[in-house]
Design a protein around this motif. Structure first.
Motif: not given
Length: 443
Positions: A1-5, A22-27, A29-34, A331-334
């Protein structure tokens, strides 16, 4: 998963921005390409900032967090998220039906043509938050019951008159500097304070056409009660008898605090003044409970009780998140929204910040956390709630300039009534006339 939001987040709620970050940091962390950037904005600038971007078809911000009062203005520009419900990215059955109301856009026959966002935070409001030690004083309780004939217990006050009597008694005893802190801010809180009071009168006033069955569970109250359909035309209801009664009661409720021109009580004041210990009671959002209970900041920490406002006045004020249709990564936003609403993030948010989830499963998780356990009493009320007339309750969603044009007229006119410049009847008549003249209804 890659991209920016980029996520546009309004300031003010002490739990919201920390939770989103917090959610942004956790997301990430789980998706290094984001990469996710959280962009705070003052509440008063949220709509103008979002509208500028959406109208110019800018791809950023990708995600916009907004409130029910802003839904009809922003909703037409936001992405329809129904496909993400259909694909199972979001779970519709886990969201209380009444919580989703402000995000519906309907056609002329009442069919849903768009869902403009997803509710991810559940706020109940206003609720009455009070210093327990005052009401647990047996000497005071006995004197009060002898004088007024009912219990000195906010959880049992089922009319506005009882709340006003309780505040008058506390004020006369000089127990605290002020008896009651009630919203009358000139940006937004005066608007939300009124709708809660108005609803309690509107359900008993045939002129408003507010359905009686909307009283079930936690009331499906909201801005929809300000309008009705007459000969296929949307018209205001606040010039009904209920509108005048609500204004007169409102003026009585704000008599126990500094005058509006000395200190208007906006959200910052509701949040910050009660924790000083100067007020016996406050009508506030449940999202403020964590800061009231923060012992390093609050003189009332560990000494607060929570009760619904009288006369079915406590309702829901969910927070929504919508997707910019011009985003390069919808889709990444969703997927980010779905992650934001997972049990593990909700539990972590409840534990760290007192954040309240919007979903049934999220609230059940929050009920297991000490500082959000109070929500357990609200869950059955949400589950038992019905929506008697979706088209009636989504009327306000058609009014595209409700937040930008109609709201300021209302606030300024009600403030003049509080100042004694006009009568309650003249105030509602003027608001009605201006709303009819200014109202822009989307097809």
């Amino acid at each position: 998963m890659n991209g920016s939001l980029t996520v546009l987040v309004p300031n003010g709620d002490p739990t919201l921005l920390p939770y989103v970050q917090m959610v942004a940091n956790d997301f990430m962390s789980k998706n290094p390409g984001v990469t996710i950037q959280v962009q705070p904005v003052p509440f008063g600038q949220l709509v103008s900032t979002a509208l500028t971007s959406l109208r110019n078809q800018n791809p950023s911000p990708d995600l916009i967090i907004y409130y029910p009062s802003q839904a009809s203005t922003l909703g037409p520009y936001l992405l329809d998220v129904r496909p993400y419900f259909t694909k199972g990215v979001f779970n519709l059955s886990d969201i209380p039906p009444s919580t989703l109301l402000p995000a519906y856009l309907l056609d002329s026959q009442g069919g849903v043509v768009k869902i403009s966002g997803v509710p991810f935070q559940q706020v109940f409001g206003y609720v009455l938050i009070y210093q327990k030690s005052i009401f647990e004083n047996q000497t005071l309780a006995n004197e009060f019951k002898s004088k007024y004939g009912f219990d000195f217990d906010p959880t049992k006050w089922d009319t506005w008159d009882k709340l006003i009597d309780g505040a008058q008694f506390i004020q006369s005893q000089n127990i605290t500097k002020y008896a009651l802190l009630f919203p009358d801010g000139l940006t937004q809180s005066i608007f939300n304070g009124y709708v809660s009071i108005f609803y309690t009168y509107a359900i008993n006033d045939p002129c408003t056409q507010v359905p009686q069955s909307s009283q079930q569970g936690i009331p499906v109250q909201g801005y929809w009660a300000f309008f009705k359909l007459v000969n296929k035309t949307i018209v205001p209801t606040i010039n009904c008898t209920a509108g005048v009664q609500a204004l007169e009661t409102y003026k009585q409720l704000i008599q126990f605090q500094p005058p509006i021109d000395q200190q208007a009580m906006e959200y910052d004041q509701l949040r910050d003044l009660f924790l000083t210990g100067d007020y016996a009671m406050v009508a506030a959002w449940t999202s403020f409970i964590p800061i009231y209970n923060n012992a390093s900041l609050s003189k009332v920490a560990g000494n607060i009780g929570v009760a619904p406002l009288p006369s079915v006045a406590t309702g829901q004020a969910p927070t929504f998140i919508g997707i910019n249709p011009n985003s390069k990564n919808p889709d990444l936003a969703a997927d980010f929204i779905a992650f934001m609403m997972t049990a593990q993030e909700y539990k972590k948010g409840a534990e760290l910040y007192g954040f309240m989830p919007a979903t049934f499963s999220g609230m059940e998780v929050a009920a297991t956390v000490n500082n959000t356990a109070w929500v357990a009493n609200f869950i059955p009320l949400l589950k038992n709630m019905t929506i008697p007339n979706l088209q009636r309750m989504a009327l306000v969603n058609y009014i595209s300039n409700f937040f930008t044009d109609l709201r300021p007229i209302f606030i300024n006119t009600v403030a003049d009534y509080f100042r004694g410049k006009i009568s309650a009847q003249d105030a509602v008549n003027y608001i009605e006339q201006q709303w009819i003249n200014l109202m822009k209804v989307s097809s």
